[in-house]
Design a protein around this motif. Structure first.
Motif, PDB file in Angstrom:
ATOM      1  N   PRO A 155       0.781  -1.204  -0.041  1.00 34.10           N
ATOM      2  CA  PRO A 155       0.018   0.146   0.090  1.00 34.10           C
ATOM      3  C   PRO A 155       0.884   1.279  -0.069  1.00 34.10           C
ATOM      4  N   PRO A 156       0.266   2.398  -0.408  1.00 39.56           N
ATOM      5  CA  PRO A 156       0.996   3.670  -0.559  1.00 39.56           C
ATOM      6  C   PRO A 156       1.220   4.190   0.947  1.00 39.56           C
ATOM      7  N   GLY A 157       0.281   3.717   1.918  1.00 35.80           N
ATOM      8  CA  GLY A 157       0.584   4.079   3.189  1.00 35.80           C
ATOM      9  C   GLY A 157      -0.173   2.971   4.335  1.00 35.80           C
ATOM     10  N   ALA A 158      -0.058   3.764   5.347  1.00 32.84           N
ATOM     11  CA  ALA A 158      -0.853   2.728   6.662  1.00 32.84           C
ATOM     12  C   ALA A 158      -2.364   2.552   6.732  1.00 32.84           C
ATOM     13  N   ALA A 159      -2.768   1.323   7.032  1.00 34.47           N
ATOM     14  CA  ALA A 159      -4.184   1.263   6.857  1.00 34.47           C
ATOM     15  C   ALA A 159      -4.965   1.940   7.865  1.00 34.47           C
ATOM     16  N   LYS A 160      -4.539   2.463   8.959  1.00 33.23           N
ATOM     17  CA  LYS A 160      -4.781   3.193  10.230  1.00 33.23           C
ATOM     18  C   LYS A 160      -4.195   4.506  10.414  1.00 33.23           C
ATOM     19  N   GLY A 161      -4.650   5.323  10.708  1.00 28.86           N
ATOM     20  CA  GLY A 161      -4.002   6.808  11.259  1.00 28.86           C
ATOM     21  C   GLY A 161      -2.980   7.415  10.115  1.00 28.86           C
ATOM     22  N   ASP A 162      -3.216   6.943   8.965  1.00 26.69           N
ATOM     23  CA  ASP A 162      -2.333   7.477   7.777  1.00 26.69           C
ATOM     24  C   ASP A 162      -2.234   8.920   7.667  1.00 26.69           C
ATOM     25  N   MET A 163      -1.082   9.440   7.280  1.00 25.97           N
ATOM     26  CA  MET A 163      -1.034  10.753   6.978  1.00 25.97           C
ATOM     27  C   MET A 163      -0.041  10.933   5.562  1.00 25.97           C
ATOM     28  N   THR A 164      -0.103   9.733   4.690  1.00 25.03           N
ATOM     29  CA  THR A 164       0.240   9.818   3.277  1.00 25.03           C
ATOM     30  C   THR A 164      -0.376  10.563   2.272  1.00 25.03           C
ATOM     31  N   ILE A 165      -0.063  11.541   1.796  1.00 24.91           N
ATOM     32  CA  ILE A 165      -0.585  12.026   0.667  1.00 24.91           C
ATOM     33  C   ILE A 165       0.247  11.976  -0.491  1.00 24.91           C
ATOM     34  N   LEU A 166      -0.142  11.042  -1.646  1.00 25.22           N
ATOM     35  CA  LEU A 166       0.603  10.966  -2.832  1.00 25.22           C
ATOM     36  C   LEU A 166       0.546  12.388  -3.795  1.00 25.22           C
ATOM     37  N   PRO A 167       1.548  12.760  -4.016  1.00 25.33           N
ATOM     38  CA  PRO A 167       1.850  13.660  -5.408  1.00 25.33           C
ATOM     39  C   PRO A 167       0.872  13.319  -6.583  1.00 25.33           C
ATOM     40  N   LYS A 168       0.191  14.180  -7.055  1.00 24.37           N
ATOM     41  CA  LYS A 168      -0.273  13.960  -8.212  1.00 24.37           C
ATOM     42  C   LYS A 168       0.808  13.569  -9.539  1.00 24.37           C
ATOM     43  N   PRO A 169       0.445  12.524 -10.263  1.00 27.60           N
ATOM     44  CA  PRO A 169       1.323  12.329 -11.268  1.00 27.60           C
ATOM     45  C   PRO A 169       1.670  13.377 -12.331  1.00 27.60           C
TER      46      PRO A 169
END
Length: 143
Positions: free
Chosen positions: A129-143
């Motif tokens: 996954p791009p980030g965690a399943a809970k309490g995630d702070m991951t925001i992927l940049p727009k391609p």
């Protein structure tokens, strides 16, 4: 899933024919409740590995997205999940019959689900996954 849903959002993206893609969605459930954590996802031109049409817009076939990874796993804030269900279970890969611009439709399954990112990955996030399943702070940049 409804063939002609009342509530949905559609997004456009580019994909290559015959290439496996993994669906990931970053979501949050109202009141951190499993009763507010799911949606149906459909595509135009989607097929399985054998080339059979699956999860098509305009049909009742859809791949489910559920934020809670398994029964009793719980949800907490934002989290990344795919279209698989069960702890550590990855969902089926999505393929496309043609190369070019495609659409993904996310329609209401339960009210209370918030979504801020939808990712179809054929590389980096094919198996993780791009980030965690809970309490995630991951925001992927727009391609």
């Amino acid at each position: 899933a409804a063939a002609a849903p009342v509530s949905y959002v559609e997004l456009s993206f580019q994909a290559l024919a015959g290439v496996p893609y993994r669906l990931w969605i970053r979501g949050t459930a109202a009141t951190n409740s499993y009763a507010n954590d799911s949606a149906f996802v459909q595509f135009d031109h989607s097929v399985n590995a054998s080339g059979t049409p699956v999860y098509r817009i305009g049909t009742t076939d859809a791949t489910p997205y559920v934020l809670e990874a398994c029964s009793g796993c719980g949800v907490s804030g934002w989290g990344w999940e795919d279209n698989g269900y069960g702890a550590g279970v990855l969902g089926p890969l999505i393929y496309f019959a043609t190369t070019g611009t495609h659409r993904v439709r996310v329609q209401v399954r339960e009210d209370g689900l918030g979504i801020d990112q939808v990712v179809l990955s054929s590389g980096l996030y094919l198996t993780k996954p791009p980030g965690a399943a809970k309490g995630d702070m991951t925001i992927l940049p727009k391609p």
